[in-house]
Enzyme design. Sequence first.
Site, PDB file in Angstrom:
ATOM      1  N   ASN A 128      69.688-106.433  29.297  1.00  0.00           N
ATOM      2  CA  ASN A 128      70.811-106.995  28.539  1.00  0.00           C
ATOM      3  C   ASN A 128      71.846-107.655  29.428  1.00  0.00           C
ATOM      4  O   ASN A 128      72.440-108.657  29.051  1.00  0.00           O
ATOM      5  CB  ASN A 128      71.475-105.911  27.699  1.00  0.00           C
ATOM      6  CG  ASN A 128      72.675-106.455  26.958  1.00  0.00           C
ATOM      7  OD1 ASN A 128      72.534-107.302  26.068  1.00  0.00           O
ATOM      8  ND2 ASN A 128      73.866-106.009  27.333  1.00  0.00           N
ATOM      9  N   ASP A 188      76.698-109.871  30.113  1.00  0.00           N
ATOM     10  CA  ASP A 188      75.446-109.995  29.349  1.00  0.00           C
ATOM     11  C   ASP A 188      74.703-111.272  29.736  1.00  0.00           C
ATOM     12  O   ASP A 188      75.319-112.334  29.883  1.00  0.00           O
ATOM     13  CB  ASP A 188      75.747-110.044  27.845  1.00  0.00           C
ATOM     14  CG  ASP A 188      75.891-108.658  27.247  1.00  0.00           C
ATOM     15  OD1 ASP A 188      76.576-107.820  27.863  1.00  0.00           O
ATOM     16  OD2 ASP A 188      75.331-108.422  26.154  1.00  0.00           O
ATOM     17  N   ASP A 219      66.469-100.606  28.575  1.00  0.00           N
ATOM     18  CA  ASP A 219      67.841-100.144  28.371  1.00  0.00           C
ATOM     19  C   ASP A 219      68.520-100.969  27.277  1.00  0.00           C
ATOM     20  O   ASP A 219      68.315-102.182  27.184  1.00  0.00           O
ATOM     21  CB  ASP A 219      68.594-100.324  29.702  1.00  0.00           C
ATOM     22  CG  ASP A 219      70.018 -99.813  29.665  1.00  0.00           C
ATOM     23  OD1 ASP A 219      70.188 -98.605  29.411  1.00  0.00           O
ATOM     24  OD2 ASP A 219      70.947-100.600  29.879  1.00  0.00           O
ATOM     25  N   GLU A 260      65.398 -97.871  24.336  1.00  0.00           N
ATOM     26  CA  GLU A 260      66.609 -97.122  24.023  1.00  0.00           C
ATOM     27  C   GLU A 260      67.399 -97.907  22.981  1.00  0.00           C
ATOM     28  O   GLU A 260      68.167 -98.804  23.320  1.00  0.00           O
ATOM     29  CB  GLU A 260      67.479 -96.925  25.270  1.00  0.00           C
ATOM     30  CG  GLU A 260      68.758 -96.147  24.958  1.00  0.00           C
ATOM     31  CD  GLU A 260      69.981 -96.567  25.783  1.00  0.00           C
ATOM     32  OE1 GLU A 260      70.944 -95.788  25.832  1.00  0.00           O
ATOM     33  OE2 GLU A 260      69.967 -97.666  26.377  1.00  0.00           O
TER      34      GLU A 260
HETATM   35 CA   LIG Z   1      73.435-109.122  25.025  1.00  0.00          CA
END
Ligand SMILES: [Ca+2]
Length: 608
Positions: A128, A188, A219, A260
Site C-alpha cells: 500500500n 501511499d 499488508d 490482512e
Molecule cells: Ca492506498
Amino acid sequence: MKNYLLVSILFLGHLTQAQSELDWWNDAVFYEVFLRSFYDSDGDGVGDFKGLTEKLDYLNDGDPNTDTDLGITGIWLMPINPSPSYHGYDVTDYSGINPDYGTMEDFKAFLAAAHARGIKVIIDYVMNHSSAQHQWFVDSKSSASAEKRDWYRWSDTKPGYSGPWGQNVWHSSGTGYYYGIFWDQMPDLNYENADLKAAMFDHAAYWIDEIGIDGFRLDAVKYIYENGSQLEDLEATHTFFKDLSSHIKSFNPDAITVGEAWTSTSKVVPYVTDERIDFCFEFDLATSIINAARSGSISNLTDQVTNVINAYPWYQFSTFLTNHDQNRIMNELSSDIGKSKIAASIYLTLPGVPFLYYGEEVGMLGAKPDENIRRPMQWTGGRNAGFTTAGSAWNAPSSNYADNNVDKMEDDPSSLLNHYKKLIHTRNEYAALRTGDFITLDASLGGVLTYLRQLDDERVVIAINTTSSNKRFDIDFSSYASASDLPPFDHIGGESLLSVSSEGDLKGLFLSPYQTMILTFDREATVLNASSYGQFEVVPNPAHDLIRINTGTKNLVQHYQLLALNGAVVQSGVFKNEIPVEKVDNGLYLLKITMGNITHQQKIIIKH
Ligand SMILES: [Ca+2]
Ligand SMILES: [Ca+2]
Ligand SMILES: [Ca+2]
C-alpha cells in the site's frame, strides 16, 4: 450422583464439499516471526537470519517421528526489507534485505534450511505504501514535474477529509500535499500508475521466481485504491488482487497470498472470492475465541464459527489469537494459564489455517504501544531471556521471562508450551483436524465446548472445559459409532479413557477446570482387569489430609466417590495418585474408585 447430560448432535452445513479441492496451506500451521526479536546470532542485540536458522530445530526439527519440537510447518516473516524503522513496514527497497538481519545469502541459507525441514516460508509484502525515504518518493516529492511524481498521490491543495479513524491523511511537503493513510513517513503508492504497478509486480516475481519463497502475507489490503474520500474496500482494490494472484501463480502455482483485511467477516470475504487472495485472517473469529476463553461464553463462539465457515470459500480463512498489532493473548487473558491453554485448544482444532504469533506458546506478555508486543523471544531465564549475548537487547524482554521461557517450560509436562506442542502435533497427525468437517456435538453444557472433526473414516472429538468447575457429561455418539472397539485415546492427557465407553456413545466423560481432550479411536490401550489391581493399596488409613492410592498402574486418571455411610456423596472427582480430603469431616466413609470396568471400594477413616 451421575448427573449425566445427554448431548444432542447438531449438523452444520457444508458437509459434502470435497476436501480434495483444498491446497497445501490448509494442512499447515504457521508461526509469525518478528526477526528483530527472535534470536540474535552475533551479539549485536538484534535478531537475524542466522539466529532464526539456529532455532529452526525448536520450531520443527524436520523429523516427523519426534514431538519435542513445536511442529509448525510454515513461517511468516514480518518485513525483512531495508527500512528506517525498527518494525520495517516502511520499505526503502522491496527486493533488498535489511542489513540488521544479515545478507541475502543468509536469507537464502535460512530458506533452504526451512525447506529441508518441510517448513514453507512467506514474507510480508507491504504494497500500500513505501517509506518516505524510498528513492521513488524522494524523486516524487522533488518537484511537480518529477519523473515518479505520479507514483504517489499528490494534491496542490489540502483535500478536506480525514481518514477512517479521524487521522490526517494529506501531508504537506514543499511541492504539494501527498496522501499517506497511516503516517506521513508512509506515503501511499498510486496503483493508477501502470509503471508503479508493474514495478511492484516485478518485485513480487523476484521473490517467488528468483529467490523461491512460498508466498506473501499482504499488508493492509483494504487500502490499495482510493476514490476521492472513499479510502477502503473499493471494488478496484478487490479486483487488483486477482491480477496479483495470477501474476504470482504464473511463476509458481503453489505460491500463496494471505491477506490482512482487518475488518468484519462480510467485508473480508470479497478479498478471498473469485481467485483474488488465497485466504485472509479472520479477525472477528479471533475476537470470539478470546472472548470464549475469557468468559466461557461459548454459544457466541459456535455461532461465529458457523458464520465463518458458511461465509468463505471452503476453509479459506486463517485462525489466530493475536498478531503483532494487538495486545498479546497473555494480557488479554490476565496471565491465566488455564484460559491461555483453552484459547490455544480452540483455534488449533478449528477449520482454517492457524497462525501463532511468536512467544504466544510461552505466554509472553505485552500491551500497546507496539514495541511492547514485539519484545525479544523468551528462550531462557538468563540475561536478556537468552535472546542475545549483548549487554542489552534492542528492546527488553517482557517482565515474566524468568518463569515463561522455552528452557524452563520444556521441562514441565503441564506447561503452556507443551500444551501447544501436543495440539500442533495432533493437528499434524490427523487430517480430520485440518480439513475435516466441523460438527458441533453440543454448545450448551455450561461452558463445555464439544465438537467433532470428521474426514472420511477418521473422527476426532474435541471437548474443552472453558470453566473453573469440574464437568461430567455424556455425548450421544451413535451417529458416529466407531468401526473399532478401541477405547477413546486423549492426545492431550496422553492416555486411553478406559472408563469411557465408545460404542455408540461417550459416557462418563470428565473434564477438570480448563481441561482439553482431543479424542481419537485408533489406539490400542492396556486393558486392565481385576487381577492387575492385586496390589491395590489405600494409605494411610486412617487418612489425615490426603489419601494416597497405589494401583501398580502409573499415571492413569481414575474417578472416585467418597460416600458417607448413609450413601450421600461427600466428595467426588478425578485423581491420579492422590485425593485431598482436608475439607472432609472426621468420620468413617466408603471410598469407591472406578477405572475402566473395575470398581474398587473400601472403608476408610478420616481423622485430622
Ligand atoms: Ca492506498
Ligand atoms: Ca544480530
Ligand atoms: Ca519433529
